[in-house]
Design a protein around this motif. Structure first.
Motif, PDB file in Angstrom:
ATOM      1  N   GLY A  55      -8.397  18.511  17.594  1.00  0.00           N
ATOM      2  CA  GLY A  55      -8.549  18.224  16.013  1.00  0.00           C
ATOM      3  C   GLY A  55      -7.359  18.183  15.208  1.00  0.00           C
ATOM      4  O   GLY A  55      -7.281  18.447  13.888  1.00  0.00           O
ATOM      5  N   ILE A  56      -6.432  17.330  15.719  1.00  0.00           N
ATOM      6  CA  ILE A  56      -5.127  17.113  14.910  1.00  0.00           C
ATOM      7  C   ILE A  56      -5.092  15.612  14.931  1.00  0.00           C
ATOM      8  O   ILE A  56      -5.046  14.863  15.843  1.00  0.00           O
ATOM      9  N   ARG A  57      -5.138  14.988  13.592  1.00  0.00           N
ATOM     10  CA  ARG A  57      -5.281  13.601  13.473  1.00  0.00           C
ATOM     11  C   ARG A  57      -3.437  13.088  13.311  1.00  0.00           C
ATOM     12  O   ARG A  57      -2.947  13.621  12.273  1.00  0.00           O
ATOM     13  N   ALA A  58      -2.712  12.487  14.280  1.00  0.00           N
ATOM     14  CA  ALA A  58      -1.458  12.365  14.590  1.00  0.00           C
ATOM     15  C   ALA A  58      -0.957  11.586  13.112  1.00  0.00           C
ATOM     16  O   ALA A  58       0.083  12.073  12.516  1.00  0.00           O
ATOM     17  N   ARG A  59      -1.476  10.470  12.987  1.00  0.00           N
ATOM     18  CA  ARG A  59      -1.100   9.591  11.787  1.00  0.00           C
ATOM     19  C   ARG A  59      -1.132  10.373  10.649  1.00  0.00           C
ATOM     20  O   ARG A  59       0.021  10.311   9.708  1.00  0.00           O
ATOM     21  N   ALA A  60      -2.101  11.073  10.336  1.00  0.00           N
ATOM     22  CA  ALA A  60      -2.290  11.658   8.658  1.00  0.00           C
ATOM     23  C   ALA A  60      -1.244  12.861   8.667  1.00  0.00           C
ATOM     24  O   ALA A  60      -0.909  13.196   7.899  1.00  0.00           O
ATOM     25  N   GLY A  61      -1.247  13.599  10.023  1.00  0.00           N
ATOM     26  CA  GLY A  61      -0.234  14.839   9.997  1.00  0.00           C
ATOM     27  C   GLY A  61       1.060  14.505   9.868  1.00  0.00           C
ATOM     28  O   GLY A  61       2.061  15.114   9.277  1.00  0.00           O
ATOM     29  N   ARG A  62       1.402  13.286  10.583  1.00  0.00           N
ATOM     30  CA  ARG A  62       2.811  12.778  10.599  1.00  0.00           C
ATOM     31  C   ARG A  62       3.257  12.381   8.899  1.00  0.00           C
ATOM     32  O   ARG A  62       4.053  12.639   8.287  1.00  0.00           O
ATOM     33  N   ASN A  63       2.210  11.576   8.305  1.00  0.00           N
ATOM     34  CA  ASN A  63       2.487  11.290   6.780  1.00  0.00           C
ATOM     35  C   ASN A  63       2.541  12.257   6.062  1.00  0.00           C
ATOM     36  O   ASN A  63       3.616  12.269   5.117  1.00  0.00           O
ATOM     37  N   THR A  64       1.964  13.537   6.216  1.00  0.00           N
ATOM     38  CA  THR A  64       1.695  14.663   5.360  1.00  0.00           C
ATOM     39  C   THR A  64       3.147  15.430   5.523  1.00  0.00           C
ATOM     40  O   THR A  64       3.620  15.872   4.356  1.00  0.00           O
ATOM     41  N   GLY A  84       1.865  18.490  18.925  1.00  0.00           N
ATOM     42  CA  GLY A  84       1.486  18.861  17.549  1.00  0.00           C
ATOM     43  C   GLY A  84       2.499  19.356  16.636  1.00  0.00           C
ATOM     44  O   GLY A  84       2.483  18.930  15.611  1.00  0.00           O
ATOM     45  N   CYS A  85       3.370  20.226  16.927  1.00  0.00           N
ATOM     46  CA  CYS A  85       4.122  20.793  15.916  1.00  0.00           C
ATOM     47  C   CYS A  85       5.275  19.864  15.690  1.00  0.00           C
ATOM     48  O   CYS A  85       5.929  19.770  14.619  1.00  0.00           O
ATOM     49  N   LEU A  86       5.575  18.988  16.648  1.00  0.00           N
ATOM     50  CA  LEU A  86       6.639  17.792  16.432  1.00  0.00           C
ATOM     51  C   LEU A  86       5.946  16.990  15.237  1.00  0.00           C
ATOM     52  O   LEU A  86       6.954  16.265  14.413  1.00  0.00           O
ATOM     53  N   VAL A  87       4.691  16.692  15.250  1.00  0.00           N
ATOM     54  CA  VAL A  87       4.190  15.756  14.353  1.00  0.00           C
ATOM     55  C   VAL A  87       4.040  16.609  13.041  1.00  0.00           C
ATOM     56  O   VAL A  87       4.298  16.156  12.302  1.00  0.00           O
ATOM     57  N   LEU A  88       3.221  17.816  13.147  1.00  0.00           N
ATOM     58  CA  LEU A  88       3.203  18.250  11.717  1.00  0.00           C
ATOM     59  C   LEU A  88       4.280  18.886  10.909  1.00  0.00           C
ATOM     60  O   LEU A  88       4.102  19.029   9.763  1.00  0.00           O
ATOM     61  N   LEU A  89       5.403  19.282  11.856  1.00  0.00           N
ATOM     62  CA  LEU A  89       6.433  20.147  10.907  1.00  0.00           C
ATOM     63  C   LEU A  89       7.636  19.284  10.846  1.00  0.00           C
ATOM     64  O   LEU A  89       8.300  19.201   9.936  1.00  0.00           O
ATOM     65  N   SER A 116       0.829  -1.259   0.279  1.00  0.00           N
ATOM     66  CA  SER A 116       0.046   0.009  -0.117  1.00  0.00           C
ATOM     67  C   SER A 116       0.672   1.261   0.032  1.00  0.00           C
ATOM     68  O   SER A 116       1.980   1.211   0.253  1.00  0.00           O
ATOM     69  N   SER A 117       0.259   2.395  -0.479  1.00  0.00           N
ATOM     70  CA  SER A 117       0.905   3.677  -0.405  1.00  0.00           C
ATOM     71  C   SER A 117       1.317   4.163   0.935  1.00  0.00           C
ATOM     72  O   SER A 117       0.767   3.956   1.739  1.00  0.00           O
ATOM     73  N   ARG A 118       2.575   4.639   1.133  1.00  0.00           N
ATOM     74  CA  ARG A 118       3.032   5.183   2.287  1.00  0.00           C
ATOM     75  C   ARG A 118       2.203   6.529   2.617  1.00  0.00           C
ATOM     76  O   ARG A 118       2.050   6.583   3.877  1.00  0.00           O
ATOM     77  N   GLY A 119       1.910   7.069   1.758  1.00  0.00           N
ATOM     78  CA  GLY A 119       1.031   8.338   1.993  1.00  0.00           C
ATOM     79  C   GLY A 119      -0.407   8.004   2.024  1.00  0.00           C
ATOM     80  O   GLY A 119      -0.957   9.101   1.709  1.00  0.00           O
ATOM     81  N   GLN A 120      -0.816   6.775   2.425  1.00  0.00           N
ATOM     82  CA  GLN A 120      -2.277   6.613   2.206  1.00  0.00           C
ATOM     83  C   GLN A 120      -3.191   7.592   3.098  1.00  0.00           C
ATOM     84  O   GLN A 120      -4.223   8.209   2.582  1.00  0.00           O
ATOM     85  N   GLU A 121      -2.833   7.721   4.175  1.00  0.00           N
ATOM     86  CA  GLU A 121      -3.697   8.471   5.169  1.00  0.00           C
ATOM     87  C   GLU A 121      -2.797   9.972   5.148  1.00  0.00           C
ATOM     88  O   GLU A 121      -2.003   9.965   5.854  1.00  0.00           O
ATOM     89  N   MET A 122      -3.495  10.725   4.497  1.00  0.00           N
ATOM     90  CA  MET A 122      -2.895  12.156   4.659  1.00  0.00           C
ATOM     91  C   MET A 122      -3.950  12.986   4.948  1.00  0.00           C
ATOM     92  O   MET A 122      -5.150  12.772   5.087  1.00  0.00           O
ATOM     93  N   LEU A 123      -3.383  14.566   5.284  1.00  0.00           N
ATOM     94  CA  LEU A 123      -4.491  15.405   5.580  1.00  0.00           C
ATOM     95  C   LEU A 123      -5.139  15.870   4.291  1.00  0.00           C
ATOM     96  O   LEU A 123      -4.656  15.713   3.354  1.00  0.00           O
TER      97      LEU A 123
END
Length: 361
Positions: free
Chosen positions: A301-310, A209-214, A175-182
């Protein structure tokens, strides 16, 4: 005056009493509700008890009980050997300080063991066993609706290597690594700006949250960060996530230093600044676990896995894999796969240049 033989007898009884009534032994014999686990953590944090990997102890206790639930003796023997030699042997060998067991790993290993037990039951109900099952049986299992049907790769690899089964394997679909994205391209930056400037959000959530998203950090790794990972000089703040430290820009740098100064778990025993953890947890002397950080981010309101993948997808599209690995603490092979998924041609270009140089020589 007490006779010598009686003194020896008293000493022996005292030693036996100390052995059987040591606080750790007393606590281990009790049921383990949250209150007892809190008491144990408090005794560790105050130096009464030595530190140990509590999740590993819980995992040992859980494996012992779940093995006894297996009714068929032959199946019970296989499950006991699998949990002992595949999981527990490896977990006991690694350093609890350098690589402590995480709540995510704890839950996933239990999930895999449950799946292995369900597979044994499924085979038996169809008149088969590990000794007699074929690849066709495994393929039918994978196409069934059984819970955890794809979580049997480790168990099957182990039983085949030990001779309990022959000629079978699990073929996973890629499966694609970027499957679950924002869902929106700018959402990562919108959420980051909110975390950086919204003072109504707790500092711990803002930093996590910043460590996940950035920086594409998983919540389990964020939970393991200590104050030693943060370095403050006269002109900058550095955070070590991988081999190379990251220079953290403002205003995130200010939030990180605020967290270092004000961090406090839900329950403090003694000095609140004595814990090394950047994200102290509910138990004295222990960090917050990855599941709790994920839940707290979900609440704002932050989905950690989707944010990390993005984040990883965007970073991998701009940085060479070796740089990404060194800065973010992910394996270089994982970084390479993310770079390929992001369409970053640098790794392939570098490999082609290397081949050209070899051919010239």
């Amino acid at each position: 005056m007490v006779p010598q033989h009686e003194q020896g007898s008293r000493t022996s009884r005292a030693v036996q009493f100390a052995r059987t009534h040591h606080p750790r032994k007393v606590l281990d014999r009790l049921p383990q509700p949250r209150s007892i686990r809190y008491l144990r953590a408090a005794l560790v944090s105050t130096g009464v008890l030595a530190e140990r990997d509590e999740l590993l102890i819980r995992f040992e206790e859980w494996t012992s009980s779940v093995v006894e639930e297996v009714q068929e003796p032959a199946e019970r023997q296989v499950v006991r050997a699998f949990t002992t030699w595949f999981y527990l042997r490896r977990l006991r060998r690694r350093s609890p300080r350098r690589r402590p067991m995480t709540s995510g790993g704890y839950n996933f290993m239990r999930y895999e063991i449950r799946a292995a037990i369900r597979l044994l039951t499924w085979l038996r109900e169809r008149g088969a066993s590990l000794d007699t099952c074929t690849q066709s049986d495994i393929d039918q299992w994978l196409s069934s609706e059984e819970s955890g049907r794809y979580a049997i790769q480790n168990s099957l690899s182990w039983v085949v290597s030990c001779g309990h089964a022959h000629g079978i394997k699990v073929l996973f679909r890629v499966s694609s690594r970027g499957q679950e994205m924002l869902p929106e391209a700018d959402q990562r930056w919108d959420l980051s700006r909110r975390l950086l400037h919204d003072t109504t959000i707790a500092t711990a959530e803002r930093v996590a949250g910043c460590l996940v998203l950035l920086y594409g950090q998983p919540c389990t790794r964020i939970a393991a960060l200590t104050t030693s990972h943060v370095t403050k000089t006269h002109d900058r703040v550095e955070l070590r996530l991988g081999r190379e430290p990251l220079v953290i820009p403002e205003p995130l740098a200010g939030l990180v230093m605020e967290l270092v100064r004000t961090r406090q778990g839900h329950a403090a025993v003694g000095r609140t600044d004595s814990t090394p953890w950047l994200f102290p947890g509910a138990f004295p002397g222990r960090p917050m676990d990855g599941v709790s950080i994920t839940a707290r981010l979900n609440r704002i309101g932050i989905r950690a896995r989707a944010g990390r993948n993005t984040a990883l997808m965007e970073l991998a599209g701009k940085l060479p894999a070796v740089v990404l690995s060194g800065l973010l603490g992910i394996h270089v092979n994982t970084a390479t796969l993310w770079a390929q998924e992001a369409g970053n041609t640098r790794p392939g270009y570098a490999a082609e240049v290397a081949r050209r140089e070899v051919s010239k020589n």
